[in-house]
Design an enzyme around this catalytic site. Structure first.
Site, short mmCIF file in Angstrom:
data_model
loop_
_atom_site.label_atom_id
_atom_site.label_comp_id
_atom_site.label_asym_id
_atom_site.label_seq_id
_atom_site.Cartn_x
_atom_site.Cartn_y
_atom_site.Cartn_z
N ASP A 138 0.87 -1.07 -0.16
CA ASP A 138 -0.25 -0.13 0.19
C ASP A 138 0.76 1.17 -0.25
OD1 ASP A 138 -1.20 -1.43 0.61
OD2 ASP A 138 -2.65 -1.62 2.79
N ASP A 160 -0.94 -2.26 -4.09
CA ASP A 160 -2.17 -2.33 -3.86
C ASP A 160 -2.61 -1.45 -3.62
OD1 ASP A 160 -3.99 -4.30 -2.14
OD2 ASP A 160 -2.82 -4.48 -0.34
N ASP A 164 -5.34 2.78 1.95
CA ASP A 164 -6.12 1.73 3.33
C ASP A 164 -6.45 1.82 4.89
OD1 ASP A 164 -6.95 0.45 0.87
OD2 ASP A 164 -5.44 -1.29 0.55
N ARG A 217 -12.81 1.83 -5.99
CA ARG A 217 -12.81 1.44 -4.45
C ARG A 217 -12.12 3.37 -4.42
NH1 ARG A 217 -8.61 -3.47 -2.91
NH2 ARG A 217 -10.06 -5.04 -3.75
#
Length: 323
Positions: A138, A160, A164, A217
């Site tokens: 991330d 990724d 998040d 997302r």
């Protein structure tokens, strides 16, 4: 952190202390000498939304770093610290960040490459005015943490997720970031079976972000209610914009969607639907979106820009060099 994909502003300038490394054997982060100065791009301002009240390293020491060794020492210090990043920090793995930290780029020079930042089991962290690119995981991961403000960053090409937020994290604001060249962008709530930790948490505000061609997302939400997505600019998002799943409640308000076939919907892949309320959005060459259910009212005051002006406001003010 790594997983399998289901689918594809501006505060008043603060005076800050700049560390002076004048003694041999002391790195910049260790220096106790400081002078008071106002510097362009070195300011925290204040967060709006659920992350309001996050102060980061305010009241502690200020250090300037330009290499990974000094950066790691500074961000893992047990004391409140403002870490000014002046140069490119190359990380080999996700770097843990301790509580009470402001990590802020100097002008447009602060860059994090190679890997990202792990804000885990901590509180009171500001990440601001940095370019993140090419993480092997991330770019920014937040878990089991509260009072986090992620603001005015440029984020791209993470292996990724770009940003998040998961595992019972709470009271987070994600604002004025420029996301681009990214597939899985902003995940909120990492799995369908984590409700025992996440229900009652995951209150996050996303505002004035530029979701620039990011595939999916933007964000994808589980459990959090309410989650507030307002005054963001979405353009050319080929997968979807916002997804509300697993009984989440998402308010999508005053955003500008351009060339987005699926601006917002309920459910995603194997995740069941949440609730989503959409109001005062501008849809240009975009789908109509899917709504349903009810969403709790955000528990804070905020000023809503007209959706018509969001594109110019966000493209002119998001990313690095605008604080």
């Amino acid at each position: 952190m790594r997983r399998t994909s289901a689918r594809t502003k501006t505060g008043k300038a603060l005076a800050v202390a700049t560390a002076v490394a004048a003694v041999a054997g002391f790195t910049a982060w260790q220096s106790a000498a400081a002078e008071t100065a106002s510097q362009p791009g070195i300011t925290a301002g204040s967060a709006v939304g659920y992350g309001a009240g996050t102060t980061g390293g305010a009241g502690g020491s200020t250090v300037t770093v330009s290499n990974a060794t000094d950066f790691i020492k500074a961000v893992t210090s047990s004391s409140a610290t403002t870490v000014q990043v002046n140069g490119t920090i190359n990380l080999s793995s996700m770097q843990k960040v301790a509580s009470n930290k402001t990590i802020v780029g100097v002008g447009t020079s602060g860059k994090i490459t190679g890997s990202g930042l792990n804000v885990a089991s901590v509180s009171n962290v500001i990440i601001q005015n940095l370019t993140f690119t090419g993480s092997n995981d991330d770019a920014i991961n937040v878990q089991y943490s509260t009072k986090v403000w992620i603001d005015h960053n440029d984020i791209s090409n993470a292996y990724d997720g770009a940003t998040d937020v998961k595992r019972a994290s709470d009271n987070v604001t994600v604002s004025w970031n420029h996301y681009h060249n990214q597939d899985k962008n902003c995940l909120l709530g990492h799995s369908d079976d984590n409700g025992s930790e996440d229900i009652g948490h995951l209150h996050v505000t996303y505002h004035h972000n530029w979701f620039d061609g990011t595939v999916q997302r933007n964000p994808r939400v589980r459990f959090g209610n309410p989650v507030h997505v307002y005054n963001n600019y979405f353009n050319n998002n080929s997968g979807y914009g916002v997804a509300s799943t697993e009984n989440a409640g998402v308010l999508v308000e005053g955003n500008y969607f351009e060339n987005v076939d699926d601006p917002y919907h309920l459910g995603e892949a194997d995740s069941g639907p949440g609730s989503l309320v959409a109001r005062n959005n501008k849809l240009v060459n975009s789908g109509s979106g899917q709504t349903g259910g009810s969403v709790s009212t955000p528990s804070y005051n905020y000023s809503l820009d007209s959706a018509d002006s969001v594109k110019s406001i966000v493209t002119g003010g998001s990313g690095v060099g605008h604080i």
